[in-house]
Design a protein around this motif. Structure first.
Motif: not given
Length: 188
Positions: A8-24
């Protein structure tokens, strides 16, 4: 930034962004609600009912496998259980990648199978998912921990509360944190 595990989209998990796409994430939410309402609390003998729920959400389970009450499966499509394989009461199966449990293997109460970690050296702290393979006739004892990418050999034993972060050889009993070989297992 990095690309998430589902493409999916590029994210910032360290800043709370998701690691998995919305559908997942929506699939997992539907699974968690279904399991909480219809499966997790059910009486111990209802293995067939819990198997059915898991299979409806994509798990690959043999008809003689047993899943006890209180088990938490993170993503059913990543779970595969062989003939007479068992997930005991309150097991955490954090199957971010494939978790394969061989024939007659037992994962005892409150054990934790953890298929994910993070790269502590990367500035974005990305999630890393790795498969777990538990060989036939292996036993993961009560409250033991099996880490990402670990293969537990056929007939191996991981003692109560032990921590496996490396592969375990077949027919060897391990204990401790980190798990160390104690002796060979006598096969009856």
């Amino acid at each position: 930034m990095y690309r998430d595990l589902t493409g999916g989209n590029r994210t910032h998990p360290k800043e709370g962004g998701p690691s998995f796409a919305l559908g997942h994430r929506l699939f997992r939410a539907a699974w968690n609600v279904t399991w909480a309402v219809f499966g997790r609390w059910t009486p111990a003998p209802l293995h067939g009912w819990r198997r059915t729920l898991l299979k409806l959400f994509g798990a690959s389970l043999e008809k003689t496998s047993r899943v006890y009450p209180g088990v938490r499966v993170w993503f059913p499509p990543n779970l595969s259980m062989g003939h007479h394989a068992t997930l005991g009461p309150d097991v955490i199966c954090y199957c971010m990648d494939r978790v394969l449990i061989g024939d007659h293997a037992v994962v005892s109460q409150r054990a934790h199978l953890c298929g994910g970690t993070h790269d502590p050296d990367h500035p974005d702290f990305p999630l890393i998912a790795k498969p777990i393979v538990i060989g036939s006739h292996a036993w993961i004892a009560a409250e033991a921990f099996v880490g990402p990418g670990v293969a537990v050999g056929e007939g191996a034993v991981l003692g109560a509360r032990a921590v496996a972060v490396r592969n375990l050889e077949s027919n060897v009993i391990y204990a401790g944190n980190p798990a160390r070989p104690i002796r060979e297992r006598k096969r009856v």
